[in-house]
Write a protein that holds these residues in place. Structure first.
Motif, PDB file in Angstrom:
ATOM      1  N   LEU A 288       0.788  -1.112   0.164  1.00  0.00           N
ATOM      2  CA  LEU A 288      -0.109   0.138   0.251  1.00  0.00           C
ATOM      3  C   LEU A 288       1.464   1.478  -0.072  1.00  0.00           C
ATOM      4  N   ALA A 289       1.979   1.289   0.917  1.00  0.00           N
ATOM      5  CA  ALA A 289       3.083   2.567   0.522  1.00  0.00           C
ATOM      6  C   ALA A 289       3.971   2.270  -0.192  1.00  0.00           C
ATOM      7  N   ALA A 290       4.024   1.255  -1.236  1.00  0.00           N
ATOM      8  CA  ALA A 290       4.747   1.636  -2.483  1.00  0.00           C
ATOM      9  C   ALA A 290       3.451   2.658  -3.611  1.00  0.00           C
ATOM     10  N   LEU A 291       2.269   1.475  -3.680  1.00  0.00           N
ATOM     11  CA  LEU A 291       1.109   1.921  -4.220  1.00  0.00           C
ATOM     12  C   LEU A 291       0.931   3.473  -4.187  1.00  0.00           C
ATOM     13  N   LEU A 292       1.023   4.065  -2.978  1.00  0.00           N
ATOM     14  CA  LEU A 292       1.445   5.657  -3.037  1.00  0.00           C
ATOM     15  C   LEU A 292       1.549   6.327  -3.038  1.00  0.00           C
ATOM     16  N   PRO A 294       3.923   6.927  -5.752  1.00  0.00           N
ATOM     17  CA  PRO A 294       4.203   8.233  -6.358  1.00  0.00           C
ATOM     18  C   PRO A 294       3.273   9.073  -6.530  1.00  0.00           C
ATOM     19  N   PRO A 295       1.939   9.367  -6.183  1.00  0.00           N
ATOM     20  CA  PRO A 295       0.810  10.082  -6.293  1.00  0.00           C
ATOM     21  C   PRO A 295       1.649  11.381  -5.305  1.00  0.00           C
ATOM     22  N   SER A 296       2.275  10.502  -4.288  1.00  0.00           N
ATOM     23  CA  SER A 296       2.692  11.266  -2.545  1.00  0.00           C
ATOM     24  C   SER A 296       3.504  12.177  -3.888  1.00  0.00           C
ATOM     25  N   VAL A 297       4.508  11.837  -4.678  1.00  0.00           N
ATOM     26  CA  VAL A 297       5.846  12.710  -4.722  1.00  0.00           C
ATOM     27  C   VAL A 297       4.972  13.334  -5.697  1.00  0.00           C
ATOM     28  N   VAL A 298       4.694  12.944  -6.606  1.00  0.00           N
ATOM     29  CA  VAL A 298       3.978  14.116  -7.830  1.00  0.00           C
ATOM     30  C   VAL A 298       3.173  15.134  -6.863  1.00  0.00           C
ATOM     31  N   ALA A 299       2.009  14.971  -6.184  1.00  0.00           N
ATOM     32  CA  ALA A 299       1.429  15.676  -5.434  1.00  0.00           C
ATOM     33  C   ALA A 299       2.214  17.026  -5.145  1.00  0.00           C
ATOM     34  N   VAL A 320      -3.918  15.625 -17.152  1.00  0.00           N
ATOM     35  CA  VAL A 320      -2.536  15.293 -17.167  1.00  0.00           C
ATOM     36  C   VAL A 320      -1.786  14.594 -16.047  1.00  0.00           C
ATOM     37  N   ILE A 321      -2.281  15.227 -14.929  1.00  0.00           N
ATOM     38  CA  ILE A 321      -1.241  14.469 -14.148  1.00  0.00           C
ATOM     39  C   ILE A 321      -2.187  13.374 -13.460  1.00  0.00           C
ATOM     40  N   VAL A 322      -3.168  13.706 -13.451  1.00  0.00           N
ATOM     41  CA  VAL A 322      -4.065  12.852 -13.159  1.00  0.00           C
ATOM     42  C   VAL A 322      -3.944  11.225 -13.432  1.00  0.00           C
ATOM     43  N   VAL A 323      -3.941  11.512 -14.928  1.00  0.00           N
ATOM     44  CA  VAL A 323      -4.016   9.670 -16.301  1.00  0.00           C
ATOM     45  C   VAL A 323      -2.285   9.653 -15.790  1.00  0.00           C
ATOM     46  N   LEU A 324      -1.470  10.170 -15.347  1.00  0.00           N
ATOM     47  CA  LEU A 324       0.012  10.199 -14.509  1.00  0.00           C
ATOM     48  C   LEU A 324       0.378   9.521 -14.074  1.00  0.00           C
ATOM     49  N   VAL A 325      -0.262   9.749 -12.675  1.00  0.00           N
ATOM     50  CA  VAL A 325      -0.701   9.486 -11.535  1.00  0.00           C
ATOM     51  C   VAL A 325      -0.866   7.817 -11.517  1.00  0.00           C
ATOM     52  N   VAL A 326      -2.082   7.561 -12.198  1.00  0.00           N
ATOM     53  CA  VAL A 326      -3.454   6.618 -12.542  1.00  0.00           C
ATOM     54  C   VAL A 326      -2.421   5.400 -13.456  1.00  0.00           C
ATOM     55  N   VAL A 327      -0.890   6.262 -14.253  1.00  0.00           N
ATOM     56  CA  VAL A 327      -0.576   4.848 -14.959  1.00  0.00           C
ATOM     57  C   VAL A 327       1.075   4.776 -14.387  1.00  0.00           C
ATOM     58  N   ILE A 328       1.384   5.239 -13.390  1.00  0.00           N
ATOM     59  CA  ILE A 328       2.362   5.055 -12.663  1.00  0.00           C
ATOM     60  C   ILE A 328       2.143   4.152 -11.726  1.00  0.00           C
ATOM     61  N   SER A 329       0.764   3.992 -10.543  1.00  0.00           N
ATOM     62  CA  SER A 329       0.460   3.532  -9.855  1.00  0.00           C
ATOM     63  C   SER A 329       0.268   2.188 -10.636  1.00  0.00           C
ATOM     64  N   ALA A 330      -0.687   2.801 -11.244  1.00  0.00           N
ATOM     65  CA  ALA A 330      -0.665   0.917 -12.682  1.00  0.00           C
ATOM     66  C   ALA A 330       0.261   0.292 -12.585  1.00  0.00           C
ATOM     67  N   GLY A 331       1.118   0.677 -13.139  1.00  0.00           N
ATOM     68  CA  GLY A 331       2.345  -0.206 -13.186  1.00  0.00           C
ATOM     69  C   GLY A 331       3.222  -1.089 -11.891  1.00  0.00           C
ATOM     70  N   THR A 332       3.175   0.008 -10.907  1.00  0.00           N
ATOM     71  CA  THR A 332       3.545  -0.087  -9.497  1.00  0.00           C
ATOM     72  C   THR A 332       3.140  -1.351  -9.531  1.00  0.00           C
TER      73      THR A 332
END
Length: 342
Positions: A288-292, A294-299, A320-332
């Motif tokens: 859960l920490a790993a999934l959160l 990327p969004p924490s870094v971007v935010a 664009v930022i929302v899509v980027l966060v979703v893609v990074i989270s899915a990749g993680t």
């Protein structure tokens, strides 16, 4: 005449005295009260007196009317309850342990209240004196008393002592069976992963097994000493019965050792299950920490109050930022599954 004697005294009517029975030598008995017991003589027949050890009236009778050696009287009334046997003259001072259950009127309310309690015994050729604490209820003595009332009891002192020992050991079997069934139940709960209620029950069961063995081992030695005693009133048939009781008790001790070993194995299994559960929860928290992350870094980057942040004046920048966060989270998430973290 015998029927009249039986109804003259009820059990427990006199202070400290549970009953006095005089064996008739044919498997039956007659009852006596305390005053009759004080005037009893060996020629009247073998007598069995059963007292409450901690009652003042019992101490008075043992010390004044029992005719005991002072050391024997002190031992009979003492709180020391470790099983042992001491020959004194032609008699034996014996301390054994028996199963204590709730009285019949309280059996349903206290069905789980079962434990080993001390039984102090003096026996010689002409009498058997037994003492147990008030509030204790030993079913072995009740069964022998009923057999005597029905004319199917022991006929002489050695046979009576052997029967008391046999009944005391016999009543251990249901206790050990209940413990074995509880071990099976706890094993099933651990297997199903329901370990929350197992820890306390397993701890109590293991402690109980240790406590029972603490008394059963010296009780085996005590009975073995009785078997090899050369008292003239101990017949060969009585010694044979003691030998059978000792063999049964040895099997119970081995049974108890097996229960203790099984509880040790279950404790290890429980520790393993709890450890695996803790590790699994730790992995989930880490995932859960790993999934959160990327969004924490971007935010954090876009939330800095400094100049030069891109997209400040663009209406599509947030999407664009929302899509980027979703893609990074899915990749993680995909990476975590590939490495079997989830």
């Amino acid at each position: 005449m015998l029927e009249k004697a039986k109804t003259a005294v009820s059990y427990g009517d006199e202070p400290g005295l549970r009953f006095v029975l005089v064996l008739d030598g044919h498997g039956g008995c007659r009852t006596m009260n305390m005053s009759e017991a004080c005037s009893w003589k060996p020629g009247d027949g073998i007598v069995w007196l059963h007292f409450e050890r901690d009652h003042p009236a019992t101490a008075e009778w043992i010390n004044t009317n029992g005719g005991f050696d002072p050391l024997v009287a002190e031992a009979l009334l003492a709180e020391d309850s470790r099983p042992r046997v001491e020959p004194v003259g032609d008699g034996l001072l014996i301390i054994l342990r028996g199963v204590c259950a709730a009285p019949p009127e309280e059996a349903e309310k206290n069905s789980d209240e079962i434990d080993l309690v001390p039984l102090h015994i003096w026996v010689d050729e002409h009498r058997l004196v037994t003492l147990r604490d008030s509030g204790h209820y030993i079913t072995a003595l009740r069964d022998i008393r009923r057999a005597l009332d029905n004319g199917k009891g022991p006929r002489q002192a050695g046979e009576l002592l052997a029967l008391v020992s046999d009944k005391l050991v016999r009543d251990l079997e249901p206790v050990l069976d209940d413990m074995d069934e509880e071990v099976d139940e706890l094993d099933e709960l651990i297997f199903k992963g329901e370990a929350s209620e197992v820890r306390l029950r397993l701890k109590l069961l293991r402690r109980r097994a240790v406590q029972l063995r603490r008394y059963l081992a010296p009780q085996r030695d005590a009975l073995n000493r009785i078997e090899h005693d050369d008292a003239p009133w101990l017949k060969e048939r009585d010694k044979l019965r003691f030998r059978e009781v000792i063999d049964k008790l040895m099997r119970f001790i081995e049974y108890l050792d097996a229960i203790r070993d099984r509880t040790g194995i279950l404790h290890d299994d429980l520790s393993t299950v709890i450890g695996e559960r803790i590790a699994r929860n730790s992995n989930r928290l880490a995932a859960l920490a790993a999934l959160l992350l990327p969004p924490s870094v971007v935010a954090g980057l876009f939330g800095m109050n400094v100049g030069g942040i891109p997209g400040v004046n663009d209406t599509w920048a947030f999407l664009v930022i929302v899509v980027l966060v979703v893609v990074i989270s899915a990749g993680t998430l995909w990476i975590l599954k590939r490495i079997d973290w989830l």
